[in-house]
Design a protein around this motif. Structure first.
Motif, PDB file in Angstrom:
ATOM      1  N   THR A   6     -25.594 -71.277  86.281  1.00 59.17           N
ATOM      2  CA  THR A   6     -26.252 -70.318  87.159  1.00 59.17           C
ATOM      3  C   THR A   6     -27.670 -70.722  87.503  1.00 59.17           C
ATOM      4  O   THR A   6     -28.285 -70.110  88.356  1.00 59.17           O
ATOM      5  N   GLY A   7     -28.212 -71.724  86.813  1.00 63.76           N
ATOM      6  CA  GLY A   7     -29.597 -72.107  87.052  1.00 63.76           C
ATOM      7  C   GLY A   7     -30.551 -70.997  86.703  1.00 63.76           C
ATOM      8  O   GLY A   7     -31.528 -70.759  87.412  1.00 63.76           O
ATOM      9  N   ALA A   8     -30.294 -70.274  85.613  1.00 59.03           N
ATOM     10  CA  ALA A   8     -31.120 -69.132  85.230  1.00 59.03           C
ATOM     11  C   ALA A   8     -32.520 -69.576  84.831  1.00 59.03           C
ATOM     12  O   ALA A   8     -32.715 -70.651  84.261  1.00 59.03           O
ATOM     13  N   PHE A   9     -33.482 -68.723  85.139  1.00 59.24           N
ATOM     14  CA  PHE A   9     -34.867 -68.938  84.733  1.00 59.24           C
ATOM     15  C   PHE A   9     -35.124 -68.055  83.522  1.00 59.24           C
ATOM     16  O   PHE A   9     -34.952 -66.834  83.586  1.00 59.24           O
ATOM     17  N   VAL A  10     -35.528 -68.663  82.408  1.00 62.25           N
ATOM     18  CA  VAL A  10     -35.677 -67.940  81.139  1.00 62.25           C
ATOM     19  C   VAL A  10     -37.149 -67.868  80.769  1.00 62.25           C
ATOM     20  O   VAL A  10     -37.856 -68.881  80.806  1.00 62.25           O
ATOM     21  N   ALA A  11     -37.612 -66.668  80.388  1.00 61.83           N
ATOM     22  CA  ALA A  11     -39.013 -66.477  80.011  1.00 61.83           C
ATOM     23  C   ALA A  11     -39.099 -65.648  78.738  1.00 61.83           C
ATOM     24  O   ALA A  11     -38.366 -64.667  78.572  1.00 61.83           O
ATOM     25  N   ASP A  12     -39.967 -66.069  77.857  1.00 60.08           N
ATOM     26  CA  ASP A  12     -40.255 -65.324  76.633  1.00 60.08           C
ATOM     27  C   ASP A  12     -41.749 -65.053  76.596  1.00 60.08           C
ATOM     28  O   ASP A  12     -42.546 -65.953  76.313  1.00 60.08           O
ATOM     29  N   PHE A  20     -41.695 -70.622  79.419  1.00 61.61           N
ATOM     30  CA  PHE A  20     -40.864 -70.564  80.610  1.00 61.61           C
ATOM     31  C   PHE A  20     -40.024 -71.830  80.715  1.00 61.61           C
ATOM     32  O   PHE A  20     -40.472 -72.922  80.345  1.00 61.61           O
ATOM     33  N   GLY A  21     -38.822 -71.676  81.230  1.00 61.34           N
ATOM     34  CA  GLY A  21     -37.954 -72.836  81.416  1.00 61.34           C
ATOM     35  C   GLY A  21     -36.635 -72.411  82.035  1.00 61.34           C
ATOM     36  O   GLY A  21     -36.497 -71.283  82.542  1.00 61.34           O
ATOM     37  N   TYR A  22     -35.645 -73.307  81.993  1.00 63.19           N
ATOM     38  CA  TYR A  22     -34.359 -73.069  82.641  1.00 63.19           C
ATOM     39  C   TYR A  22     -33.243 -72.970  81.614  1.00 63.19           C
ATOM     40  O   TYR A  22     -33.226 -73.704  80.616  1.00 63.19           O
ATOM     41  N   GLY A  23     -32.321 -72.040  81.860  1.00 63.11           N
ATOM     42  CA  GLY A  23     -31.196 -71.832  80.966  1.00 63.11           C
ATOM     43  C   GLY A  23     -30.377 -73.105  80.790  1.00 63.11           C
ATOM     44  O   GLY A  23     -30.128 -73.827  81.745  1.00 63.11           O
ATOM     45  N   GLY A  24     -29.965 -73.368  79.554  1.00 61.07           N
ATOM     46  CA  GLY A  24     -29.202 -74.567  79.245  1.00 61.07           C
ATOM     47  C   GLY A  24     -30.049 -75.710  78.727  1.00 61.07           C
ATOM     48  O   GLY A  24     -29.523 -76.657  78.134  1.00 61.07           O
ATOM     49  N   ASP A  25     -31.379 -75.636  78.942  1.00 61.81           N
ATOM     50  CA  ASP A  25     -32.278 -76.674  78.431  1.00 61.81           C
ATOM     51  C   ASP A  25     -32.571 -76.421  76.955  1.00 61.81           C
ATOM     52  O   ASP A  25     -32.577 -75.270  76.493  1.00 61.81           O
ATOM     53  N   PRO A  26     -32.872 -77.475  76.187  1.00 67.72           N
ATOM     54  CA  PRO A  26     -33.153 -77.293  74.756  1.00 67.72           C
ATOM     55  C   PRO A  26     -34.540 -76.739  74.473  1.00 67.72           C
ATOM     56  O   PRO A  26     -34.754 -76.152  73.412  1.00 67.72           O
ATOM     57  N   HIS A  96     -33.117 -68.021  91.568  1.00 69.09           N
ATOM     58  CA  HIS A  96     -32.643 -68.005  90.187  1.00 69.09           C
ATOM     59  C   HIS A  96     -32.471 -66.588  89.669  1.00 69.09           C
ATOM     60  O   HIS A  96     -33.315 -65.719  89.937  1.00 69.09           O
ATOM     61  N   PRO A  97     -31.408 -66.334  88.901  1.00 73.20           N
ATOM     62  CA  PRO A  97     -31.388 -65.106  88.090  1.00 73.20           C
ATOM     63  C   PRO A  97     -32.386 -65.275  86.954  1.00 73.20           C
ATOM     64  O   PRO A  97     -32.611 -66.387  86.473  1.00 73.20           O
ATOM     65  N   ILE A  98     -33.013 -64.185  86.534  1.00 73.30           N
ATOM     66  CA  ILE A  98     -34.105 -64.277  85.567  1.00 73.30           C
ATOM     67  C   ILE A  98     -33.786 -63.482  84.306  1.00 73.30           C
ATOM     68  O   ILE A  98     -33.414 -62.303  84.373  1.00 73.30           O
TER      69      ILE A  98
END
Length: 432
Positions: A6-12, A20-26, A96-98
């Motif tokens: 999905t190319g999700a954008f992930v933020a904590d 910040f980064g992209y879903g699926g990355d380590p 991107h979904p976030i």
């Protein structure tokens, strides 16, 4: 949004730093402080990247209330951190979904505000708000766990059953990384007999400078803020270089000497040396995690009188609960959980956060918990082997979650938001 890619954008967005980064990355691609400061934070560290301008000459923190670590107190700083991350990563949020996190139980109105900013200002196409402790457990493959997060704003113990955080069983104290850093600063200044300098200049004769009250009084508001941030960075580096957790509740100097080189010296920015070997009072600072007294407060808890009715007593009891030592904090969270789940929770104690990476931290916490629970219970602690794995645990859990095909049906889409309004966001994200 269907399928795994999905190319999700992930933020904590944590109390001290945001990732910040992209879903699926380590690992996250970007890490910045969770605040906006005056001008540019030049020369402090690689964490203090270029940020949006703040002309107020104050530090605008996302989470400015340490007693409510999940409550956003400055929405300009929250939104500015997102815009800065998008600019630095060249990310268009429309594409991107976030997934974003929240560090604690938050009021309903806050979730609605997050959804409104995401969809109306950042033009996100889909959103999911996840609970930080749950993602921390997911990062180590746990759906049921007792998560101990040692962050900058405090330590939080969160029981999790089948992926759901037991909000009423969460416990927190204020003995986080910032409080430990302030205690380090106080003890170092007591030893040196002067203020810790934050600049590199020396006197013309080559002697070490002294930060006087007169000098501090002449600093501009912006310089005072930069000094505060610089000192925080210095104490964080000192903890990383010389932090140590005693194994048996008492500082063992022989053990200390085996861990650090002889004549180990930490040099402050102006060249002032701090000899660590002959400073047990500095070396034992992390012991404040387990001390009964409260950092920064001189209060006799045992002899404290509580006046008024039952309501006032309950408020006072809740206040004292926030100041529990770490092992008693975790035990209290465990005791407030379902009795049938306690054995499984103790077998899955997950430790995360920068504050947990002192040498000996895991062994000490295990020992203290074993002393509090029945002998028929086993305590098994799990944690990342590297500091980055602990500090980025919630982000890693979010990255894993967004890459699962079964998760894609849980996104709140922009179309749903426009059709049903922000109330739907509160129903879509249980357990936050």
């Amino acid at each position: 949004f269907c399928g795994d890619e999905t190319g999700a954008f992930v933020a904590d967005l944590g109390y001290t730093n945001s990732r910040f980064g992209y879903g699926g990355d380590p690992d996250p691609k970007l890490q910045v402080p969770s605040y906006l400061s005056p001008g540019k934070n030049v020369g402090l560290s690689n964490l203090h990247a270029e940020r949006p301008p703040n002309t107020d000459n104050t530090i605008k923190r996302i989470y400015g209330n340490p007693d409510m670590p999940g409550e956003v107190t400055d929405w300009d700083a929250w939104e500015g951190t997102w815009l800065s991350a998008g600019k630095q990563m060249s990310c268009d949020f429309k594409e991107h979904p976030i997934l974003t996190t929240n560090p604690g139980s938050i009021p309903r109105g806050q979730k609605e505000t997050i959804a409104e900013i995401m969809f109306e200002k950042l033009n996100a196409q889909a959103l999911f708000i996840a609970h930080t402790p749950a993602l921390t457990a997911f990062s180590l493959g746990r759906h049921t766990a007792l998560v101990v997060d040692c962050g900058g704003g405090g330590n939080v113990a969160s029981p999790i059953i089948d992926g759901m955080v037991l909000g009423r069983s969460q416990r927190r104290n204020g003995r986080g990384g910032e409080a430990i850093g302030r205690e380090y600063l106080r003890r170092i200044e007591d030893k040196l007999g002067k203020r810790v300098p934050f600049r590199t200049e020396r006197a013309k004769d080559g002697s070490y400078g002294t930060v006087t009250e007169e000098y501090l009084s002449k600093l501009t508001d912006g310089d005072k803020v930069q000094r505060e941030l610089s000192i925080e960075a210095i104490m964080e580096d000192f903890k990383r270089c010389h932090g140590y957790m005693a194994q048996f509740g008492k500082l063992d100097l022989r053990e200390v000497k085996s861990l650090i080189p002889e004549n180990s010296v930490y040099e402050l920015p102006d060249g002032t040396p701090v000899n660590v070997n002959d400073s047990p009072e500095i070396f034992e600072t992390p012991e404040m995690h387990y001390k009964a007294e409260v950092i920064g407060e001189k209060r006799d808890v045992d002899s404290m009188d509580v006046e008024g009715g039952e309501g006032e007593k309950e408020v006072e009891k809740d206040h004292l609960l926030k100041n529990l030592p770490l092992h008693k904090l975790v035990h209290d969270a465990l005791s407030s959980s379902d009795a049938d789940a306690r054995k499984e929770l103790l077998l899955n104690v997950v430790v995360a956060g920068n504050g947990s990476f002192f040498p000996g931290f895991d062994t000490r916490l295990t020992k203290e918990l074993v002393g509090l629970v029945p002998s028929t219970y086993r305590v098994k602690l799990s944690a990342g082997k590297h500091k980055e794995e602990r500090s980025n645990a919630a982000w890693i859990g979010g990255s894993i979650l967004t890459s699962l095909g079964s998760f894609q049906q849980l996104w709140l889409s922009k179309q749903e938001f426009e059709e049903f309004g922000s109330v739907l966001s509160c129903q879509r994200f249980p357990g936050v």
